[in-house]
Design an enzyme around this catalytic site. Sequence first.
Site, PDB file in Angstrom:
ATOM      1  N   TRP A 142      35.185 -71.096 -19.394  1.00  0.00           N
ATOM      2  CA  TRP A 142      35.108 -70.917 -17.913  1.00  0.00           C
ATOM      3  C   TRP A 142      36.499 -70.023 -17.346  1.00  0.00           C
ATOM      4  O   TRP A 142      37.215 -69.890 -18.483  1.00  0.00           O
ATOM      5  CB  TRP A 142      35.316 -72.231 -17.204  1.00  0.00           C
ATOM      6  CG  TRP A 142      36.102 -73.151 -17.189  1.00  0.00           C
ATOM      7  CD1 TRP A 142      37.265 -73.346 -18.257  1.00  0.00           C
ATOM      8  CD2 TRP A 142      36.451 -74.378 -16.478  1.00  0.00           C
ATOM      9  NE1 TRP A 142      37.956 -74.312 -18.361  1.00  0.00           N
ATOM     10  CE2 TRP A 142      37.530 -75.083 -17.092  1.00  0.00           C
ATOM     11  CE3 TRP A 142      35.915 -74.869 -15.224  1.00  0.00           C
ATOM     12  CZ2 TRP A 142      38.162 -76.303 -16.828  1.00  0.00           C
ATOM     13  CZ3 TRP A 142      36.437 -76.147 -14.921  1.00  0.00           C
ATOM     14  CH2 TRP A 142      37.456 -76.680 -15.415  1.00  0.00           C
ATOM     15  N   HIS A 176      26.911 -57.518  -1.199  1.00  0.00           N
ATOM     16  CA  HIS A 176      27.510 -58.473  -0.438  1.00  0.00           C
ATOM     17  C   HIS A 176      27.058 -58.523   0.843  1.00  0.00           C
ATOM     18  O   HIS A 176      26.418 -57.699   1.339  1.00  0.00           O
ATOM     19  CB  HIS A 176      28.976 -58.305  -0.702  1.00  0.00           C
ATOM     20  CG  HIS A 176      29.660 -57.139   0.182  1.00  0.00           C
ATOM     21  ND1 HIS A 176      30.037 -55.933  -0.424  1.00  0.00           N
ATOM     22  CD2 HIS A 176      29.869 -56.847   1.633  1.00  0.00           C
ATOM     23  CE1 HIS A 176      30.421 -54.935   0.501  1.00  0.00           C
ATOM     24  NE2 HIS A 176      30.380 -55.468   1.560  1.00  0.00           N
ATOM     25  N   HIS A 184      33.795 -60.001  10.333  1.00  0.00           N
ATOM     26  CA  HIS A 184      34.419 -59.111   9.366  1.00  0.00           C
ATOM     27  C   HIS A 184      34.922 -57.965  10.418  1.00  0.00           C
ATOM     28  O   HIS A 184      35.535 -57.194  10.079  1.00  0.00           O
ATOM     29  CB  HIS A 184      33.238 -58.291   8.712  1.00  0.00           C
ATOM     30  CG  HIS A 184      33.598 -57.243   8.017  1.00  0.00           C
ATOM     31  ND1 HIS A 184      34.954 -57.175   7.010  1.00  0.00           N
ATOM     32  CD2 HIS A 184      32.906 -56.037   7.480  1.00  0.00           C
ATOM     33  CE1 HIS A 184      35.075 -55.903   6.327  1.00  0.00           C
ATOM     34  NE2 HIS A 184      33.920 -55.483   6.594  1.00  0.00           N
TER      35      HIS A 184
END
Length: 258
Positions: free
Chosen positions: A62, A74, A80
């Site tokens: 990991w 995205h 935003h």
Amino acid sequence: MSHPVTALIDALGDASAQVVDLTQPLSERTPVIQLPPPFENTPPLRRRELSRYDDRGPMWAWSVLEIGEHTGTHFDAPIHWVSGREGEDVASVAPSRLIAPAVVVDRRAEVERDPGYLLTVDELQRHEREHGRIPDGSWLLFRTGWESRAQDAEAFLNAGPDGPVTPGPDAAAARWLAEERAIVGFGVETVGTDAGAAGGFDPPFPAHNYLLGAGIYGLTQLANLGELPVTGALLVVAPLKLVDGTGSPARVLAIVPS
């Protein structure tokens, strides 16, 4: 008559429908938007390994990721942009708004001739005359052929002496979509929902200003729009459920008739 969900499961099982991945691969090489000084820029994806089947963790691998909210394929949430600052963060978006029909507006030929091509109200209305009104509650996806540049950061960002040269809606088209059509969101193949020259528009960055201000979401850096029909695809958008998130890397899938 079978239940619609059962019919969809059957269609996927017998291959009369298929799933198309509209997501660009995400790595340390994924292009990210570059803002001029004095503005702060998001970094590219960075990865710090914690263990990889070794003394730090003998049976697992990991890593820690550092990644901007607006990196790669995205999702843009209303907060935003300053016009949407009182709106939803990513975690507040209703799940029902993350699954919606898609309409594809294809302007590859125009963009091939002019990389800074601007989508206009006239062009959107011409699309509607040919294919029908853009349905309420749908995603409008702007196909430009820009995905062919996605693995070449210089070509993808396409910075010229006066700034980036990339396609997008003009100010009137962005306002028309926000005020005259009840879309869920606007998706593009480029690094952002606005054209490269949009910093000089009135208002600046009108796709962000009008759409996010109206609670309409954004999707960027999409792939494989050529595998979607003009209408008839079902879009599934899966951002992280990020509290106070202004955006999130997302896996974007489409279910289409085979």
